[in-house]
Structures are given as C-alpha cells and as structure tokens.
Scaffold this motif. Structure first.
Motif, short mmCIF file in Angstrom:
data_model
loop_
_atom_site.label_atom_id
_atom_site.label_comp_id
_atom_site.label_asym_id
_atom_site.label_seq_id
_atom_site.Cartn_x
_atom_site.Cartn_y
_atom_site.Cartn_z
N GLY A 42 40.13 60.15 12.11
CA GLY A 42 38.74 60.36 12.45
C GLY A 42 38.07 59.20 13.18
O GLY A 42 36.87 59.25 13.44
N LYS A 43 38.85 58.17 13.53
CA LYS A 43 38.28 57.01 14.21
C LYS A 43 38.97 56.79 15.55
O LYS A 43 40.05 57.27 15.80
CB LYS A 43 38.42 55.77 13.34
N GLN A 44 38.31 56.02 16.39
CA GLN A 44 38.89 55.68 17.69
C GLN A 44 39.95 54.60 17.53
O GLN A 44 39.92 53.80 16.60
CB GLN A 44 37.79 55.20 18.64
N ARG A 45 40.87 54.58 18.48
CA ARG A 45 41.87 53.53 18.49
C ARG A 45 41.18 52.20 18.79
O ARG A 45 40.31 52.12 19.66
CB ARG A 45 42.94 53.82 19.55
N GLU A 46 41.56 51.16 18.05
CA GLU A 46 40.92 49.86 18.21
C GLU A 46 41.95 48.75 18.35
O GLU A 46 43.05 48.84 17.80
CB GLU A 46 40.01 49.55 17.01
N ILE A 51 48.37 39.05 22.54
CA ILE A 51 48.90 37.72 22.84
C ILE A 51 49.37 37.71 24.29
O ILE A 51 50.07 38.61 24.74
CB ILE A 51 50.04 37.35 21.85
N THR A 52 48.95 36.69 25.02
CA THR A 52 49.37 36.55 26.41
C THR A 52 50.75 35.93 26.49
O THR A 52 51.31 35.47 25.48
CB THR A 52 48.38 35.67 27.18
N ARG A 53 51.28 35.90 27.69
CA ARG A 53 52.64 35.38 27.86
C ARG A 53 52.72 33.90 27.46
O ARG A 53 53.74 33.46 26.94
CB ARG A 53 53.11 35.58 29.30
N ASP A 54 51.64 33.17 27.68
CA ASP A 54 51.68 31.74 27.32
C ASP A 54 51.26 31.49 25.87
O ASP A 54 51.15 30.34 25.46
CB ASP A 54 50.80 30.93 28.27
N GLY A 55 51.03 32.56 25.11
CA GLY A 55 50.80 32.42 23.67
C GLY A 55 49.35 32.41 23.22
O GLY A 55 49.08 32.23 22.03
N SER A 56 48.42 32.63 24.11
CA SER A 56 47.02 32.72 23.70
C SER A 56 46.78 34.03 22.95
O SER A 56 47.23 35.08 23.40
CB SER A 56 46.10 32.65 24.92
N THR A 57 46.09 33.93 21.83
CA THR A 57 45.91 35.10 20.97
C THR A 57 44.44 35.50 20.85
O THR A 57 43.54 34.69 21.06
CB THR A 57 46.47 34.84 19.57
N ASN A 58 44.27 36.75 20.47
CA ASN A 58 42.93 37.33 20.30
C ASN A 58 43.02 38.30 19.12
O ASN A 58 43.97 39.09 19.04
CB ASN A 58 42.52 38.07 21.57
N TYR A 59 42.05 38.23 18.19
CA TYR A 59 42.07 39.06 17.00
C TYR A 59 40.76 39.80 16.81
O TYR A 59 39.68 39.28 17.12
CB TYR A 59 42.32 38.21 15.75
N ALA A 60 40.85 40.99 16.23
CA ALA A 60 39.66 41.68 15.77
C ALA A 60 39.09 40.89 14.60
O ALA A 60 39.83 40.30 13.80
CB ALA A 60 40.00 43.09 15.33
N SER A 62 37.96 41.91 11.90
CA SER A 62 38.35 42.47 10.61
C SER A 62 39.72 41.97 10.12
O SER A 62 40.02 42.11 8.93
CB SER A 62 38.37 44.00 10.68
N VAL A 63 40.52 41.40 11.01
CA VAL A 63 41.87 40.97 10.61
C VAL A 63 42.08 39.47 10.78
O VAL A 63 43.11 38.94 10.33
CB VAL A 63 42.96 41.74 11.38
N ARG A 64 41.14 38.82 11.43
CA ARG A 64 41.33 37.38 11.69
C ARG A 64 41.49 36.62 10.38
O ARG A 64 40.74 36.82 9.43
CB ARG A 64 40.14 36.83 12.48
N GLY A 65 42.50 35.77 10.34
CA GLY A 65 42.80 35.01 9.13
C GLY A 65 43.78 35.69 8.19
O GLY A 65 44.31 35.06 7.28
N ARG A 66 44.02 36.98 8.41
CA ARG A 66 44.98 37.73 7.58
C ARG A 66 46.20 38.17 8.37
O ARG A 66 47.31 38.21 7.83
CB ARG A 66 44.31 38.98 6.98
N PHE A 67 46.01 38.50 9.63
CA PHE A 67 47.10 38.98 10.48
C PHE A 67 47.47 37.91 11.50
O PHE A 67 46.60 37.15 11.96
CB PHE A 67 46.69 40.24 11.24
N THR A 68 48.74 37.88 11.88
CA THR A 68 49.21 36.96 12.90
C THR A 68 50.09 37.70 13.89
O THR A 68 51.06 38.35 13.50
CB THR A 68 50.02 35.81 12.28
N VAL A 69 49.73 37.59 15.17
CA VAL A 69 50.53 38.19 16.23
C VAL A 69 51.39 37.09 16.86
O VAL A 69 50.94 35.96 17.04
CB VAL A 69 49.64 38.88 17.28
N SER A 70 52.64 37.45 17.18
CA SER A 70 53.54 36.51 17.82
C SER A 70 54.48 37.29 18.74
O SER A 70 54.53 38.52 18.69
CB SER A 70 54.34 35.71 16.79
#
Length: 120
Positions: A42-46, A51-60, A62-70
């Motif tokens: 019932g919700k939109q995709r969010e 993460i960019t090729r050089d490793g810069s990351t961006n978080y929602a 709601s997940v910052r501090g809990r999730f880690t992208v690599s």
C-alpha cells in the motif's frame, strides 16, 4: 543483457539483523551508483540507501544508523547490512544499479525483489 540477482531476505525478529546482497552479471562495462529501495504494501517504493562508485553513501532518515550499504566493485555486488530491525522495515527490497556499457550509454537495472519481514 544485464541481470541483477538478489539474495538474503527472510523473516527476522525485531532487533535482529539481515544482510542483503545483489550481484550484477552480463554486458557490464562499469557500474555507477548502486542502491536499495523498498516497497511496503500500500505504499510507494522508497529509497533506503545508495552508494556511488567512489563509496559516498546516502541513507533514508528512517534507517540511518541502523543500516549500512557497501559494495564490491570487483564483483559488481552491493550489500545492505540491516541491524536493529523494526516491524516498519517489513517490505520487498529491490536493488538498483546504474550500469554503463562500453558504448558510453548507461541504464538503470532493477533486481527481482526480496521479501523482508520483521515480526515476533
């Protein structure tokens, strides 16, 4: 042709952890930004994280501090480590990669989606 294959979803209790993986294969010259999105019923995709090729990351928020992208550029693979999970994290998770071909053109490709359920 490019394929993205996701793995690692499942059922986890609140406070638990899961790790998602998404590997790309096929006619790949370079993988630019990699990311994870989710869609709850019932919700939109969010956007969850990217993460960019050089490793810069961006978080929602709601997940910052809990999730880690690599990412592992040699394997054309992106990961999402999810800790301290909450019922609100329940959704189908999709990976997205911007993939460039030797011709110079780049397109977005989606994974097939993997269900993540957080429940007691």
């Amino acid at each position: 042709q490019v394929q993205l294959v996701e793995s690692g979803g499942g059922l986890v209790q609140p406070g638990g952890s899961l790790r998602l993986s998404c590997a790309a294969s096929g006619s790949i010259f370079i993988v630019n930004t990699m990311g994870w999105y989710r869609q709850a019923p019932g919700k939109q995709r969010e956007l969850v994280a990217d993460i960019t090729r050089d490793g810069s990351t961006n978080y929602a928020d709601s997940v910052r501090g809990r999730f880690t992208v690599s990412r592992d550029n040699a394997k054309n693979t992106v990961y999402l480590q999810m800790n301290s999970m909450k019922p609100g994290d329940t959704a189908v998770y999709y990976c997205l990669m911007n993939i460039g071909r030797i011709s110079g053109y780049a397109d977005d490709y989606w994974g097939q989606g993997t269900q993540v359920t957080v429940a007691s």
